[in-house]
Write a protein that holds these residues in place. Sequence first.
Motif, short mmCIF file in Angstrom:
data_model
loop_
_atom_site.label_atom_id
_atom_site.label_comp_id
_atom_site.label_asym_id
_atom_site.label_seq_id
_atom_site.Cartn_x
_atom_site.Cartn_y
_atom_site.Cartn_z
N HIS A 9 0.85 -1.19 0.00
CA HIS A 9 0.00 0.00 0.00
C HIS A 9 0.89 1.24 0.00
N HIS A 10 0.36 2.31 -0.53
CA HIS A 10 1.08 3.58 -0.60
C HIS A 10 0.47 4.53 0.42
N TYR A 11 1.28 4.98 1.37
CA TYR A 11 0.85 5.93 2.40
C TYR A 11 1.58 7.24 2.18
N LEU A 12 0.87 8.34 2.30
CA LEU A 12 1.48 9.65 2.11
C LEU A 12 0.92 10.61 3.15
N LEU A 13 1.81 11.32 3.83
CA LEU A 13 1.44 12.38 4.77
C LEU A 13 1.89 13.68 4.15
N SER A 14 0.97 14.62 3.98
CA SER A 14 1.29 15.94 3.42
C SER A 14 0.92 16.99 4.45
N VAL A 15 1.87 17.87 4.77
CA VAL A 15 1.65 18.90 5.78
C VAL A 15 1.90 20.27 5.16
N ASP A 16 0.93 21.19 5.36
CA ASP A 16 1.05 22.53 4.80
C ASP A 16 0.29 23.50 5.68
N ASP A 17 0.92 24.59 6.07
CA ASP A 17 0.26 25.66 6.84
C ASP A 17 -0.50 25.14 8.06
N GLY A 18 0.07 24.19 8.78
CA GLY A 18 -0.54 23.71 10.01
C GLY A 18 -1.62 22.67 9.83
N ASN A 19 -1.79 22.17 8.60
CA ASN A 19 -2.78 21.12 8.34
C ASN A 19 -2.07 19.87 7.83
N ASP A 25 -3.14 4.79 -0.74
CA ASP A 25 -3.32 4.36 -2.13
C ASP A 25 -3.91 5.47 -2.99
N GLY A 26 -3.48 6.70 -2.74
CA GLY A 26 -3.89 7.85 -3.54
C GLY A 26 -5.19 8.50 -3.15
N GLN A 27 -5.88 7.97 -2.16
CA GLN A 27 -7.16 8.51 -1.71
C GLN A 27 -7.01 9.21 -0.36
N LEU A 28 -7.56 10.42 -0.25
CA LEU A 28 -7.53 11.13 1.02
C LEU A 28 -8.34 10.36 2.05
#
Length: 93
Positions: A9-19, A25-28
């Motif tokens: 599975h592909h996991y991604l954490l994206s952080v921007d401006d305190g969020n 798998d590409g889905q929020l």
Amino acid sequence: GDWRDDQWHHYLLSVDDGNAKVFVDGQLKSSAALGVGGLAPTSHTILGDRENLNENVHYGGALSEVRVYDRALSEEEAADLANAFLTLAMGPA
């Protein structure tokens, strides 16, 4: 959800401006405000475990292709990265 299905599975954490946004798998899958301080760039990062190293909550799988970017990734970029990774891991759909 439970992704313990013996598949990559592909996991991604994206952080921007305190969020923070978590993609699987590409889905929020989740988003939240980090509050005061957010993620401190001077703190250490632990992958696959918690800071207290509690042996009952560690990640027992494999990690591959860990990346760190100097910017937040968009939902489109998250989906593109997941699709590319999953195509390599499991072959074309």
